[in-house]
Design a protein around this motif. Structure first.
Motif, PDB file in Angstrom:
ATOM      1  N   GLU A  66       0.836  -1.206   0.000  1.00  8.62           N
ATOM      2  CA  GLU A  66       0.000   0.000   0.000  1.00  8.62           C
ATOM      3  C   GLU A  66       0.867   1.251   0.000  1.00  8.62           C
ATOM      4  OE1 GLU A  66      -3.362   0.662  -0.230  1.00  8.62           O
ATOM      5  OE2 GLU A  66      -3.321  -1.420  -0.906  1.00  8.62           O
ATOM      6  N   ALA A  67       1.909   1.259   0.831  1.00  5.94           N
ATOM      7  CA  ALA A  67       2.803   2.419   0.898  1.00  5.94           C
ATOM      8  C   ALA A  67       3.563   2.601  -0.418  1.00  5.94           C
ATOM      9  CB  ALA A  67       3.779   2.247   2.058  1.00  5.94           C
ATOM     10  N   TYR A  68       3.882   1.500  -1.078  1.00  9.09           N
ATOM     11  CA  TYR A  68       4.683   1.557  -2.307  1.00  9.09           C
ATOM     12  C   TYR A  68       3.913   2.182  -3.472  1.00  9.09           C
ATOM     13  CZ  TYR A  68       8.289   0.015  -5.631  1.00  9.09           C
ATOM     14  OH  TYR A  68       9.295  -0.021  -6.567  1.00  9.09           O
ATOM     15  N   LYS A  69       2.596   2.198  -3.372  1.00  7.01           N
ATOM     16  CA  LYS A  69       1.786   2.790  -4.438  1.00  7.01           C
ATOM     17  C   LYS A  69       2.101   4.269  -4.631  1.00  7.01           C
ATOM     18  CE  LYS A  69      -2.117  -0.410  -3.974  1.00  7.01           C
ATOM     19  NZ  LYS A  69      -3.542  -0.560  -3.569  1.00  7.01           N
ATOM     20  N   THR A  70       2.517   4.944  -3.567  1.00  7.42           N
ATOM     21  CA  THR A  70       2.856   6.365  -3.695  1.00  7.42           C
ATOM     22  C   THR A  70       4.270   6.552  -4.227  1.00  7.42           C
ATOM     23  OG1 THR A  70       3.682   6.503  -1.415  1.00  7.42           O
ATOM     24  CG2 THR A  70       1.333   6.907  -1.761  1.00  7.42           C
ATOM     25  N   VAL A  71       5.097   5.513  -4.092  1.00  9.17           N
ATOM     26  CA  VAL A  71       6.479   5.580  -4.573  1.00  9.17           C
ATOM     27  C   VAL A  71       6.565   5.241  -6.049  1.00  9.17           C
ATOM     28  CG1 VAL A  71       8.789   4.597  -4.302  1.00  9.17           C
ATOM     29  CG2 VAL A  71       7.351   4.990  -2.286  1.00  9.17           C
ATOM     30  N   ALA A  72       5.840   4.197  -6.455  1.00  9.92           N
ATOM     31  CA  ALA A  72       5.852   3.749  -7.850  1.00  9.92           C
ATOM     32  C   ALA A  72       4.409   3.476  -8.281  1.00  9.92           C
ATOM     33  CB  ALA A  72       6.712   2.502  -8.014  1.00  9.92           C
ATOM     34  N   PRO A  73       3.653   4.534  -8.556  1.00  5.53           N
ATOM     35  CA  PRO A  73       2.228   4.361  -8.870  1.00  5.53           C
ATOM     36  C   PRO A  73       1.951   3.533 -10.123  1.00  5.53           C
ATOM     37  CG  PRO A  73       2.971   6.606  -9.337  1.00  5.53           C
ATOM     38  CD  PRO A  73       4.060   5.941  -8.572  1.00  5.53           C
ATOM     39  N   ASN A  74       2.945   3.386 -10.974  1.00  4.01           N
ATOM     40  CA  ASN A  74       2.754   2.591 -12.191  1.00  4.01           C
ATOM     41  C   ASN A  74       2.963   1.102 -11.966  1.00  4.01           C
ATOM     42  OD1 ASN A  74       5.610   3.297 -11.854  1.00  4.01           O
ATOM     43  ND2 ASN A  74       5.941   2.148 -13.738  1.00  4.01           N
ATOM     44  N   VAL A  75       3.467   0.728 -10.769  1.00  2.01           N
ATOM     45  CA  VAL A  75       3.780  -0.676 -10.490  1.00  2.01           C
ATOM     46  C   VAL A  75       2.709  -1.281  -9.584  1.00  2.01           C
ATOM     47  CG1 VAL A  75       5.440  -2.283  -9.472  1.00  2.01           C
ATOM     48  CG2 VAL A  75       6.254  -0.267 -10.728  1.00  2.01           C
ATOM     49  N   THR A  76       2.107  -2.365 -10.043  1.00  2.00           N
ATOM     50  CA  THR A  76       1.150  -3.118  -9.237  1.00  2.00           C
ATOM     51  C   THR A  76       1.845  -4.360  -8.710  1.00  2.00           C
ATOM     52  OG1 THR A  76      -0.740  -2.365 -10.574  1.00  2.00           O
ATOM     53  CG2 THR A  76      -1.051  -4.353  -9.242  1.00  2.00           C
ATOM     54  N   VAL A  77       1.904  -4.476  -7.392  1.00  6.33           N
ATOM     55  CA  VAL A  77       2.558  -5.624  -6.762  1.00  6.33           C
ATOM     56  C   VAL A  77       1.492  -6.642  -6.363  1.00  6.33           C
ATOM     57  CG1 VAL A  77       4.050  -6.422  -4.905  1.00  6.33           C
ATOM     58  CG2 VAL A  77       4.378  -4.124  -5.880  1.00  6.33           C
ATOM     59  N   ILE A  78       1.599  -7.843  -6.912  1.00  8.20           N
ATOM     60  CA  ILE A  78       0.634  -8.903  -6.634  1.00  8.20           C
ATOM     61  C   ILE A  78       1.303  -9.948  -5.745  1.00  8.20           C
ATOM     62  CG2 ILE A  78      -0.848 -10.679  -7.644  1.00  8.20           C
ATOM     63  CD1 ILE A  78      -0.860  -9.013 -10.216  1.00  8.20           C
TER      64      ILE A  78
END
Length: 292
Positions: A66-78
């Protein structure tokens, strides 16, 4: 008249050639641009990466994603959470995975090509991780936990060993292919206990991953269980003792990018983020220790 016509034709041909010469570089530039786009995606293009992580990391990795979404908004981590042994099997069978985080060195070693000459560590001689990205990410603790109220009054691993010998207790542990189960087996060896004999005596129950063991203790269907400190914290269980390194070794979580990753740069960037102060705060909030 003929001379004038010849001059006119010559002029027309000259202008045509000049026009072709002017457009040729543009065509060449377009071709070069097309070649470049085929070899590298534009910055910010949406990318999905799959992370295989030990079940004991479920809550922390979810928060970090969730926190990483603000760092790399183009990357979806599954994420996929399971026992490290199950995840290893899935990777060996060809499952799509960009980043693997195991709860023990054993499962990572089995994929590390730099160890392919060591039959004990890499029995199948596999080379499936980028060894240059491999790090020891976290340390955990193996703990003895009890259900609410601690009905059997268990206070230590020493006392657990005596109860197991007497056959008057029910202990939940992980399967033999699960790191937490393997750590439990080492604890049995430390106390001179034979797992097969204990199982025959009916004093053991099993879980296919640490979450299943945790659930058995939380629901009070067993008298105690051996799980990680982080799972105890997440489930709000009472820890009555922690295993020492002498009893079961250190509990280290290695991580590495898979050599077959379709997005190695993005996977490595997420792995790097797991080592930041922001991620460390999340890990440490449930009892992990960040390996320096």
């Amino acid at each position: 008249m003929k001379k004038a016509l010849a001059l006119t034709l010559a002029l027309a041909m000259s202008l045509a050639l000049a026009a072709c010469g002017a457009t040729a570089p543009a065509a060449s530039s377009a071709s070069a641009s097309g070649s470049g786009s085929a070899s590298s995606a534009p910055a910010g293009e949406p990318v999905e990466i799959t992370v295989f992580a030990a079940a004991s990391m479920t809550e922390t990795i979810d928060q970090i994603i969730e926190a990483y979404k603000t760092v790399a908004p183009n990357v979806t981590v599954i994420p996929t959470y399971e026992s490290s042994g199950t995840l290893l099997t899935q990777i060996k069978e060809g499952a799509d995975c960009d980043l693997f985080i195991s709860a023990a060195q054993k499962q990572m070693n089995a994929l590390d090509g730099s160890l392919k000459d060591d039959a004990d560590k890499n029995p199948d001689g596999l080379d499936m991780i980028d060894a240059s990205t491999r790090i020891n990410l976290l340390e955990n603790k193996v703990t003895l936990v009890v259900p609410e109220g601690n009905p059997k009054g268990i206070e230590s691993f020493d006392q657990l060993a005596e109860h197991l010998k007497s056959g008057d207790i029910l202990l939940a542990m992980g399967n033999s292919d699960v790191p937490v189960g393997q750590y439990t087996q080492k604890i049995f060896s430390f106390y001179g206990l034979e797992e097969d004999a204990l199982n025959t005596a009916g004093v053991l129950t099993y879980g296919s991953n640490v979450k299943e063991v945790t659930t058995q203790v939380s629901e009070g269907t067993v008298d105690c269980g051996v799980i990680y400190a982080t799972d105890a914290a997440s489930a709000g269980l009472t820890v009555v003792d922690s295993a020492t390194a002498e009893m079961c070794g250190q509990v280290i979580y290695p991580a590495a990018v898979l050599s077959g990753s379709q997005h190695p740069a993005e996977a490595k960037a997420f792995l790097d983020y797991l080592t930041t102060a922001e991620s460390a705060a999340i890990f440490e909030s449930v009892g992990f220790t960040v390996v320096k």
